[in-house]
Write a protein that holds these residues in place. Sequence first.
Motif, PDB file in Angstrom:
ATOM      1  N   GLN A   1       3.919  25.091  -8.474  1.00 19.47           N
ATOM      2  CA  GLN A   1       3.382  23.744  -7.877  1.00 19.47           C
ATOM      3  C   GLN A   1       2.237  23.209  -8.779  1.00 19.47           C
ATOM      4  O   GLN A   1       2.558  22.649  -9.924  1.00 19.47           O
ATOM      5  CB  GLN A   1       2.879  23.898  -6.381  1.00 19.47           C
ATOM      6  CG  GLN A   1       3.888  24.622  -5.549  1.00 19.47           C
ATOM      7  CD  GLN A   1       3.440  24.957  -3.982  1.00 19.47           C
ATOM      8  OE1 GLN A   1       1.977  24.827  -4.078  1.00 19.47           O
ATOM      9  NE2 GLN A   1       4.086  25.227  -3.369  1.00 19.47           N
ATOM     10  N   THR A   2       1.329  22.578  -8.307  1.00 24.23           N
ATOM     11  CA  THR A   2       0.121  22.103  -9.182  1.00 24.23           C
ATOM     12  C   THR A   2      -0.337  23.038 -10.123  1.00 24.23           C
ATOM     13  O   THR A   2      -0.584  24.178  -9.882  1.00 24.23           O
ATOM     14  CB  THR A   2      -0.997  21.480  -8.023  1.00 24.23           C
ATOM     15  OG1 THR A   2      -0.232  20.575  -7.040  1.00 24.23           O
ATOM     16  CG2 THR A   2      -1.949  20.802  -9.070  1.00 24.23           C
ATOM     17  N   PRO A   3      -0.424  22.405 -11.579  1.00 24.03           N
ATOM     18  CA  PRO A   3      -0.891  23.410 -12.468  1.00 24.03           C
ATOM     19  C   PRO A   3      -2.416  23.473 -12.344  1.00 24.03           C
ATOM     20  O   PRO A   3      -3.072  22.546 -11.725  1.00 24.03           O
ATOM     21  CB  PRO A   3      -0.894  22.564 -13.748  1.00 24.03           C
ATOM     22  CG  PRO A   3      -0.523  21.202 -13.285  1.00 24.03           C
ATOM     23  CD  PRO A   3       0.020  21.211 -12.013  1.00 24.03           C
ATOM     24  N   GLN A   4      -3.096  24.684 -12.828  1.00 23.16           N
ATOM     25  CA  GLN A   4      -4.429  24.895 -12.691  1.00 23.16           C
ATOM     26  C   GLN A   4      -5.043  24.023 -13.821  1.00 23.16           C
ATOM     27  O   GLN A   4      -4.283  23.607 -14.788  1.00 23.16           O
ATOM     28  CB  GLN A   4      -4.725  26.401 -13.240  1.00 23.16           C
ATOM     29  CG  GLN A   4      -3.992  27.441 -12.137  1.00 23.16           C
ATOM     30  CD  GLN A   4      -5.142  27.705 -11.177  1.00 23.16           C
ATOM     31  OE1 GLN A   4      -5.759  26.946 -10.739  1.00 23.16           O
ATOM     32  NE2 GLN A   4      -4.932  29.006 -10.828  1.00 23.16           N
ATOM     33  N   GLN A   5      -6.305  23.657 -13.420  1.00 28.75           N
ATOM     34  CA  GLN A   5      -6.827  22.423 -14.357  1.00 28.75           C
ATOM     35  C   GLN A   5      -8.444  22.606 -14.098  1.00 28.75           C
ATOM     36  O   GLN A   5      -8.795  22.988 -13.114  1.00 28.75           O
ATOM     37  CB  GLN A   5      -6.272  21.009 -14.314  1.00 28.75           C
ATOM     38  CG  GLN A   5      -6.673  20.330 -12.821  1.00 28.75           C
ATOM     39  CD  GLN A   5      -6.111  19.068 -12.862  1.00 28.75           C
ATOM     40  OE1 GLN A   5      -4.822  18.969 -13.092  1.00 28.75           O
ATOM     41  NE2 GLN A   5      -6.949  18.344 -12.210  1.00 28.75           N
ATOM     42  N   ALA A   6      -9.149  22.130 -15.215  1.00 28.21           N
ATOM     43  CA  ALA A   6     -10.405  22.094 -15.177  1.00 28.21           C
ATOM     44  C   ALA A   6     -11.115  20.585 -15.806  1.00 28.21           C
ATOM     45  O   ALA A   6     -10.403  20.286 -16.670  1.00 28.21           O
ATOM     46  CB  ALA A   6     -11.337  23.063 -15.901  1.00 28.21           C
ATOM     47  N   THR A   7     -11.779  19.780 -15.094  1.00 29.53           N
ATOM     48  CA  THR A   7     -12.469  18.663 -15.890  1.00 29.53           C
ATOM     49  C   THR A   7     -13.958  18.473 -15.790  1.00 29.53           C
ATOM     50  O   THR A   7     -14.628  19.174 -15.138  1.00 29.53           O
ATOM     51  CB  THR A   7     -11.861  17.587 -14.792  1.00 29.53           C
ATOM     52  OG1 THR A   7     -10.535  17.558 -14.515  1.00 29.53           O
ATOM     53  CG2 THR A   7     -12.090  16.078 -15.130  1.00 29.53           C
ATOM     54  N   GLU A   8     -14.412  18.012 -16.999  1.00 30.51           N
ATOM     55  CA  GLU A   8     -15.674  17.728 -17.334  1.00 30.51           C
ATOM     56  C   GLU A   8     -15.658  16.146 -17.835  1.00 30.51           C
ATOM     57  O   GLU A   8     -14.956  15.640 -18.329  1.00 30.51           O
ATOM     58  CB  GLU A   8     -16.184  18.342 -18.444  1.00 30.51           C
ATOM     59  CG  GLU A   8     -16.337  20.059 -18.219  1.00 30.51           C
ATOM     60  CD  GLU A   8     -17.313  20.368 -17.347  1.00 30.51           C
ATOM     61  OE1 GLU A   8     -18.503  19.301 -17.031  1.00 30.51           O
ATOM     62  OE2 GLU A   8     -17.583  21.466 -16.887  1.00 30.51           O
ATOM     63  N   VAL A   9     -16.694  15.557 -17.150  1.00 28.00           N
ATOM     64  CA  VAL A   9     -16.884  13.972 -17.344  1.00 28.00           C
ATOM     65  C   VAL A   9     -18.023  14.022 -18.436  1.00 28.00           C
ATOM     66  O   VAL A   9     -19.156  14.551 -18.326  1.00 28.00           O
ATOM     67  CB  VAL A   9     -17.458  13.252 -16.041  1.00 28.00           C
ATOM     68  CG1 VAL A   9     -17.591  11.909 -16.506  1.00 28.00           C
ATOM     69  CG2 VAL A   9     -16.522  13.309 -14.983  1.00 28.00           C
ATOM     70  N   LEU A  10     -17.775  13.336 -19.458  1.00 30.85           N
ATOM     71  CA  LEU A  10     -18.746  13.307 -20.495  1.00 30.85           C
ATOM     72  C   LEU A  10     -19.819  12.176 -20.340  1.00 30.85           C
ATOM     73  O   LEU A  10     -19.569  11.000 -20.019  1.00 30.85           O
ATOM     74  CB  LEU A  10     -17.994  13.033 -21.708  1.00 30.85           C
ATOM     75  CG  LEU A  10     -18.789  13.001 -23.087  1.00 30.85           C
ATOM     76  CD1 LEU A  10     -19.241  14.552 -23.287  1.00 30.85           C
ATOM     77  CD2 LEU A  10     -17.884  12.985 -24.385  1.00 30.85           C
ATOM     78  N   GLU A  11     -21.115  12.527 -20.498  1.00 26.56           N
ATOM     79  CA  GLU A  11     -22.203  11.524 -20.409  1.00 26.56           C
ATOM     80  C   GLU A  11     -22.813  11.578 -21.786  1.00 26.56           C
ATOM     81  O   GLU A  11     -23.271  12.282 -22.458  1.00 26.56           O
ATOM     82  CB  GLU A  11     -23.330  12.118 -19.446  1.00 26.56           C
ATOM     83  CG  GLU A  11     -24.365  11.124 -19.426  1.00 26.56           C
ATOM     84  CD  GLU A  11     -25.449  11.544 -18.453  1.00 26.56           C
ATOM     85  OE1 GLU A  11     -26.682  10.840 -18.291  1.00 26.56           O
ATOM     86  OE2 GLU A  11     -25.359  12.581 -17.929  1.00 26.56           O
TER      87      GLU A  11
END
Length: 390
Positions: free
Chosen positions: A209-219
């Motif tokens: 189903q939905t792939p594993q993922q990680a997100t980071e927002v750059l400041e």
Amino acid sequence: IHPPCFAWLCFYVIVTLSSAGSLGQQPLVQNVTVTEGETANMTCRVDHNDQTSLQWSNPAQQTLFFGDKKALRDHRIELVRASWSELTISINEVTLADEGMYTCSLFTMPVKTAKAYLTVLGVPEKPEIDGLTKPALEGDEITLTCMTHGSKPAADLRWFRNEKEIKGAKEVNASGRTFTVTSSLQLLVDRNDDGVAYTCKVDHVALTQTPQQATEVLEVHYAPRVVITHSLTFPQEGQYMKLECVSQGNPSPDPVLWTKDGGDLPDLDRMIVEGRELTFTALNKTDNGTYRCEASNHLGTSSAEYVLYVYDPNAMGQHGTDHALIGGVVAVVVFVTLCLIIVLGRYLARHKGTYLTNEAKGADDAPDADTAIINAEGNTHAEEKKEYFI
């Protein structure tokens, strides 16, 4: 017949008939693929079985079930169906150690076997992103690293900048039965990266189903840049006007500083400063000058200037009429000049031809050029006299 001989004869006949009846019998199995933690069903079938027992064995050749009799004490292994034509067992909570070649045996003479391979997929763990500096400074070089453990086969890692996919550098390392996958992304940070989401996604056959993922927002922190916008193109006396100091910087460069001609604003009753805006309630000629807006944060200072000239409303209309009149006069002058050039050119070309013709007339009987010119002039006068006497 001697009784012992009769017994051996009977056994030989029974074995021979049993072997003859089993010649067309063969156990049928299929390979199975299952994700770690799920349940694997192993099925063995035989067509037209003559009540010969079936048996399942694991890769270590340990008997799991002989018919409907459980042989190995493992609570995860259960009987699903047992008959003369089928033996199906289940292995619950499958681990990577359960992977291997399983054997179904049909106890004929000789024993017939079929082998099925159980493949166990290792589920990759949720990825983690390292290397992010908060906040990053404009001009910094940073490396983002995404890592996931426990995949089998090795997972694939993909990077996205917001919604657009970008390419990273992938590295795969074996960790026992599973793999550790790493992908790195090198960035030269600028102000356009501020607020951008960098996402690392894991693609794997076990993730249906939905792939594993990680997100980071750059400041990103950066020095300000300033421009001044104005509400009027031709400001006139008495009008309301607004100047806005548009500054972009992180941290936000608030407040901004307004000055006129290098000094403070002279008339704070008519010049109102609110945040980044400078408002003139009613313009007059004394407002003419150079206005400067300056914005600062801990990374630097930026400024912009606007030269204000206030027009007389009455002069604005007169200037428009004068410009139209001057334009018309210039057009007429250019046209007349072109006409004079054309007429003069034609006149000069015609007289040049007459001169050459007269010279040619005098050259018929003249020994040299000077005599030819004199003769040409004399002939002309003679003709004129001749015409006069006639």
